[in-house]
Design an enzyme around this catalytic site. Structure first.
Site, PDB file in Angstrom:
ATOM      1  N   ARG A 109      26.905 -13.705   1.187  1.00  0.00           N
ATOM      2  CA  ARG A 109      27.613 -14.723   1.997  1.00  0.00           C
ATOM      3  C   ARG A 109      26.871 -15.118   3.262  1.00  0.00           C
ATOM      4  NH1 ARG A 109      31.747 -11.180   0.714  1.00  0.00           N
ATOM      5  NH2 ARG A 109      33.023 -11.878  -1.024  1.00  0.00           N
ATOM      6  N   LYS A 131      20.448 -28.355   6.115  1.00  0.00           N
ATOM      7  CA  LYS A 131      20.828 -28.595   4.721  1.00  0.00           C
ATOM      8  C   LYS A 131      19.973 -27.747   3.792  1.00  0.00           C
ATOM      9  CE  LYS A 131      22.469 -33.361   4.912  1.00  0.00           C
ATOM     10  NZ  LYS A 131      22.265 -34.720   4.378  1.00  0.00           N
ATOM     11  N   GLU A 177       7.851 -40.916   6.989  1.00  0.00           N
ATOM     12  CA  GLU A 177       9.141 -40.492   7.564  1.00  0.00           C
ATOM     13  C   GLU A 177       9.080 -40.589   9.093  1.00  0.00           C
ATOM     14  OE1 GLU A 177      11.782 -39.911   5.731  1.00  0.00           O
ATOM     15  OE2 GLU A 177      11.119 -39.148   3.790  1.00  0.00           O
ATOM     16  N   LYS A 224      14.945 -36.082  14.805  1.00  0.00           N
ATOM     17  CA  LYS A 224      15.804 -35.583  13.716  1.00  0.00           C
ATOM     18  C   LYS A 224      16.950 -34.761  14.308  1.00  0.00           C
ATOM     19  CE  LYS A 224      17.267 -34.421   9.565  1.00  0.00           C
ATOM     20  NZ  LYS A 224      16.859 -33.785   8.348  1.00  0.00           N
ATOM     21  N   GLU A 234      28.182 -35.498   9.277  1.00  0.00           N
ATOM     22  CA  GLU A 234      27.982 -36.728   8.513  1.00  0.00           C
ATOM     23  C   GLU A 234      29.287 -37.485   8.304  1.00  0.00           C
ATOM     24  OE1 GLU A 234      24.585 -37.192   5.300  1.00  0.00           O
ATOM     25  OE2 GLU A 234      25.324 -35.161   5.383  1.00  0.00           O
ATOM     26  N   ARG A 241      25.649 -44.584  15.426  1.00  0.00           N
ATOM     27  CA  ARG A 241      24.995 -43.300  15.655  1.00  0.00           C
ATOM     28  C   ARG A 241      25.264 -42.379  14.471  1.00  0.00           C
ATOM     29  NH1 ARG A 241      23.165 -42.044  20.724  1.00  0.00           N
ATOM     30  NH2 ARG A 241      24.026 -39.960  20.821  1.00  0.00           N
ATOM     31  N   ASN A 247      18.760 -42.956   6.347  1.00  0.00           N
ATOM     32  CA  ASN A 247      18.509 -43.482   5.009  1.00  0.00           C
ATOM     33  C   ASN A 247      17.686 -44.779   5.034  1.00  0.00           C
ATOM     34  OD1 ASN A 247      19.155 -42.359   2.521  1.00  0.00           O
ATOM     35  ND2 ASN A 247      20.425 -44.138   2.024  1.00  0.00           N
ATOM     36  N   HIS A 250      15.300 -45.684   2.327  1.00  0.00           N
ATOM     37  CA  HIS A 250      15.526 -44.740   1.235  1.00  0.00           C
ATOM     38  C   HIS A 250      16.281 -45.318   0.042  1.00  0.00           C
ATOM     39  CE1 HIS A 250      13.817 -41.816   3.872  1.00  0.00           C
ATOM     40  NE2 HIS A 250      14.040 -40.826   3.028  1.00  0.00           N
ATOM     41  N   HIS A 254      14.621 -44.578  -3.369  1.00  0.00           N
ATOM     42  CA  HIS A 254      15.244 -43.861  -4.485  1.00  0.00           C
ATOM     43  C   HIS A 254      15.215 -44.706  -5.753  1.00  0.00           C
ATOM     44  CE1 HIS A 254      17.554 -41.347  -1.297  1.00  0.00           C
ATOM     45  NE2 HIS A 254      16.402 -40.801  -1.600  1.00  0.00           N
ATOM     46  N   HIS A 279       7.706 -38.986  -2.728  1.00  0.00           N
ATOM     47  CA  HIS A 279       8.869 -39.516  -2.006  1.00  0.00           C
ATOM     48  C   HIS A 279       8.489 -40.327  -0.761  1.00  0.00           C
ATOM     49  CE1 HIS A 279      12.790 -39.718  -0.146  1.00  0.00           C
ATOM     50  NE2 HIS A 279      12.301 -39.104   0.920  1.00  0.00           N
TER      51      HIS A 279
HETATM   52  N1  LIG Z   1      17.010 -30.218   3.647  1.00  0.00           N
HETATM   53  C1  LIG Z   1      16.755 -31.437   4.072  1.00  0.00           C
HETATM   54  O1  LIG Z   1      17.356 -31.922   5.042  1.00  0.00           O
HETATM   55  C2  LIG Z   1      15.684 -32.229   3.405  1.00  0.00           C
HETATM   56  C3  LIG Z   1      15.213 -33.402   3.996  1.00  0.00           C
HETATM   57  C4  LIG Z   1      14.178 -34.096   3.379  1.00  0.00           C
HETATM   58  C5  LIG Z   1      13.658 -33.633   2.185  1.00  0.00           C
HETATM   59  N2  LIG Z   1      14.157 -32.493   1.627  1.00  0.00           N
HETATM   60  C6  LIG Z   1      13.591 -31.975   0.376  1.00  0.00           C
HETATM   61  O2  LIG Z   1      12.231 -31.623   0.627  1.00  0.00           O
HETATM   62  C7  LIG Z   1      11.489 -31.774  -0.589  1.00  0.00           C
HETATM   63  C8  LIG Z   1      10.234 -32.528  -0.265  1.00  0.00           C
HETATM   64  O3  LIG Z   1       9.516 -31.842   0.722  1.00  0.00           O
HETATM   65  P1  LIG Z   1       7.920 -31.813   0.743  1.00  0.00           P
HETATM   66  O4  LIG Z   1       7.391 -33.174   0.713  1.00  0.00           O
HETATM   67  O5  LIG Z   1       7.543 -30.909   1.830  1.00  0.00           O
HETATM   68  O6  LIG Z   1       7.612 -31.241  -0.704  1.00  0.00           O
HETATM   69  P2  LIG Z   1       6.976 -29.929  -1.320  1.00  0.00           P
HETATM   70  O7  LIG Z   1       7.600 -28.704  -0.812  1.00  0.00           O
HETATM   71  O8  LIG Z   1       7.010 -30.162  -2.777  1.00  0.00           O
HETATM   72  O9  LIG Z   1       5.454 -29.980  -0.830  1.00  0.00           O
HETATM   73  C9  LIG Z   1       4.618 -31.027  -1.256  1.00  0.00           C
HETATM   74  C10 LIG Z   1       3.357 -30.471  -1.945  1.00  0.00           C
HETATM   75  O10 LIG Z   1       2.507 -29.898  -0.973  1.00  0.00           O
HETATM   76  C11 LIG Z   1       2.181 -28.549  -1.312  1.00  0.00           C
HETATM   77  N3  LIG Z   1       2.021 -27.856  -0.039  1.00  0.00           N
HETATM   78  C12 LIG Z   1       2.990 -27.516   0.847  1.00  0.00           C
HETATM   79  N4  LIG Z   1       2.448 -27.064   1.978  1.00  0.00           N
HETATM   80  C13 LIG Z   1       1.107 -27.085   1.805  1.00  0.00           C
HETATM   81  C14 LIG Z   1       0.000 -26.761   2.631  1.00  0.00           C
HETATM   82  N5  LIG Z   1       0.176 -26.364   3.891  1.00  0.00           N
HETATM   83  N6  LIG Z   1      -1.235 -26.890   2.119  1.00  0.00           N
HETATM   84  C15 LIG Z   1      -1.415 -27.352   0.859  1.00  0.00           C
HETATM   85  N7  LIG Z   1      -0.430 -27.715   0.047  1.00  0.00           N
HETATM   86  C16 LIG Z   1       0.825 -27.582   0.526  1.00  0.00           C
HETATM   87  C17 LIG Z   1       3.310 -28.109  -2.191  1.00  0.00           C
HETATM   88  O11 LIG Z   1       2.902 -27.048  -3.043  1.00  0.00           O
HETATM   89  C18 LIG Z   1       3.615 -29.382  -2.958  1.00  0.00           C
HETATM   90  O12 LIG Z   1       2.694 -29.555  -4.002  1.00  0.00           O
HETATM   91  C19 LIG Z   1      12.394 -32.445  -1.579  1.00  0.00           C
HETATM   92  O13 LIG Z   1      12.866 -31.509  -2.511  1.00  0.00           O
HETATM   93  C20 LIG Z   1      13.537 -32.975  -0.730  1.00  0.00           C
HETATM   94  O14 LIG Z   1      14.763 -33.028  -1.439  1.00  0.00           O
HETATM   95  C21 LIG Z   1      15.143 -31.793   2.218  1.00  0.00           C
HETATM   96 ZN   LIG Z   2      12.928 -39.015   2.951  1.00  0.00          ZN
END
Ligand SMILES: NC(=O)c1ccc[n+]([C@@H]2O[C@H](COP(=O)([O-])OP(=O)(O)OC[C@H]3O[C@@H](n4cnc5c(N)ncnc54)[C@H](O)[C@@H]3O)[C@@H](O)[C@H]2O)c1
Ligand SMILES: [Zn+2]
Length: 386
Positions: A109, A131, A177, A224, A234, A241, A247, A250, A254, A279
């Site tokens: 938990r 999140k 972003e 952020k 949310e 605000r 988004n 986005h 998407h 993305h």
């Molecule tokens: N929780 C939230 O508020 C929130 C917000 C935005 C996105 N997300 C989530 O985040 C994810 C996308 O994040 P991301 O773009 O970081 O993706 P990711 O974690 O897939 O990383 C992108 C790529 O970079 C590689 N990588 C990561 N760090 C590295 C480093 N230092 N050196 C070399 N390679 C590296 C990873 O292995 C992967 O291939 C999605 O699943 C999305 O849903 C969550």
């Molecule tokens: Zn995004």
């Protein structure tokens, strides 16, 4: 929030301070694509602070951001008899952070979580806001982030040195972003010149100039955090605000990021990336579309829209895509986006603080537009067709 170069070497003491003297073990969930040096630094630092490290590799694909991966980590914690106060540490991009965060939020938990994001996107976006999520496979494919929770990290370590090994496409994706943040930050009363500053230094960031990256990460993390604080649950649906403003770009992104055969570049290295557009690249294109919808509605001037396109192209992302389907198909996909409420399209669009928009008014404010006229949306889509 600890930001700087080499801050990963302080991970052990940061975690110790966050959880107190009791816990003796930590789970380190690390993406093996992060440099071996960074993983070793993190491990040694934790050991030096008196922690026994339970190491788990996390593969960073959307398919691996799953309940099965979460179960694997949870079983490991259970078989190691980890206690509720033993922290879970995420070292990787957004996939690793979302998965390890979900594991931390559910193990007994709720175990303490520490985020060490290693992609620009995760530093300025995913690691802040609390999140956590995994994806769920269904008959209609993978539904992203369907299972999750809010679980705030006890600490976030942003070590810009880890970005040195990040593929350029992912650096550009994170910068998209950041452009988005610059287009809405002034509306939240923070970082009012962020968009212009970011555009002026894009080359520095892409060259991995660490002192500029530290400032970029600090300013964007602040944006952020300000947005999340303005609307923590949310609930400010479409207000000025509202967290929904994040988004921006986005709804278009998407709709296009999962389209097959749509590529922003045609280089051999593209083959290394699963999706045709990552993305953040889709977000970059989405910003151009949103800017042109806004120009059609006279919320910004055509010059503003051109500035946004120029910024996107400076990232090395093509702002016009080959092979986009007809408007009806794209609109249908946009209507499926989670930000559609009651079957009506809601778009977040950039605007200026003066009306009507004038060329001299700076960008930095965005707004939610309900039911935008069809011609305006089509103008936005036309602007991203090759
Ligand atoms: N929780 C939230 O508020 C929130 C917000 C935005 C996105 N997300 C989530 O985040 C994810 C996308 O994040 P991301 O773009 O970081 O993706 P990711 O974690 O897939 O990383 C992108 C790529 O970079 C590689 N990588 C990561 N760090 C590295 C480093 N230092 N050196 C070399 N390679 C590296 C990873 O292995 C992967 O291939 C999605 O699943 C999305 O849903 C969550
Ligand atoms: Zn995004």
């Amino acid at each position: 929030l600890h930001i700087g170069r080499g801050v990963l070497a302080a991970l052990g003491s940061v975690v110790r301070e966050a959880v107190g003297d009791g816990p003796m073990r930590v789970m380190l969930a690390a993406d093996p694509n992060v440099s071996a040096g960074a993983i070793a630094t993190a491990t040694l630092s934790l050991e030096a602070a008196g922690f026994e490290v339970i190491a788990e590799d996390v593969r960073a694909t959307e398919a691996d951001k799953s309940l099965q991966s979460a179960e694997r980590l949870l079983r490991r914690l259970a078989s190691e008899r980890a206690e509720r106060g033993d922290p879970v540490i995420a070292l990787g991009g957004g996939v690793t952070g979302d998965l390890a965060g979900f594991v931390a939020s559910t193990y007994r938990r709720g175990a303490p979580l520490v985020q060490c994001p290693t992609t620009l996107l995760a530093m300025v976006d995913a690691s802040i806001g609390g999140k956590t999520a995994v994806n769920l496979p269904t008959d209609e494919g993978l539904i992203k982030n369907t299972v999750g929770s809010f679980h705030h990290p006890r600490a976030v370590l942003l070590d810009v040195e880890t970005l040195a090994s990040l593929p350029t496409r992912h650096l550009s994706a994170g910068l998209a972003e950041c452009l988005k943040h610059g287009l809405l930050s002034a509306g939240f009363g923070v970082e009012s010149n962020l968009f212009a500053w970011t555009c002026a230094h894009l080359e520095r960031f892409l060259e991995l100039d660490l002192s500029y990256l530290i400032e970029l990460v600090a300013r964007n993390a602040r944006v952020k955090a300000a947005v999340v604080n303005a609307d923590p649950d949310e609930t400010a649906a479409g207000g000025q605000r509202s967290r929904a403003l994040l988004n921006l770009g986005h709804t278009f992104a998407h709709a296009i990021e999962t389209l097959e055969g749509v590529s922003p570049r045609n280089t051999p290295e593209d083959a290394a990336f699963g999706a045709p557009l990552v993305h953040g690249e889709a977000v970059a294109v989405g910003l151009v579309a949103a800017a042109n919808v806004a120009a059609h509605l006279e919320l910004v001037t055509p010059e503003h829209a051109a500035t946004i396109r120029e910024a996107v192209e400076s990232l090395g992302v093509c702002s016009r895509l080959e092979g986009l389907p007809a408007d009806e198909v794209l609109l249908g996909r946009m209507m499926h986006d989670k930000k559609v409420s009651g079957g009506r399209l809601r778009l977040v669009l950039p605007c200026t603080s003066v009306k009507p928009a004038s060329v001299d008014a700076p960008l930095g404010v965005s707004m939610v537009v309900r039911d935008p006229p069809r011609e305006a949306v089509s103008a936005g889509l036309a602007a991203i067709r090759a």
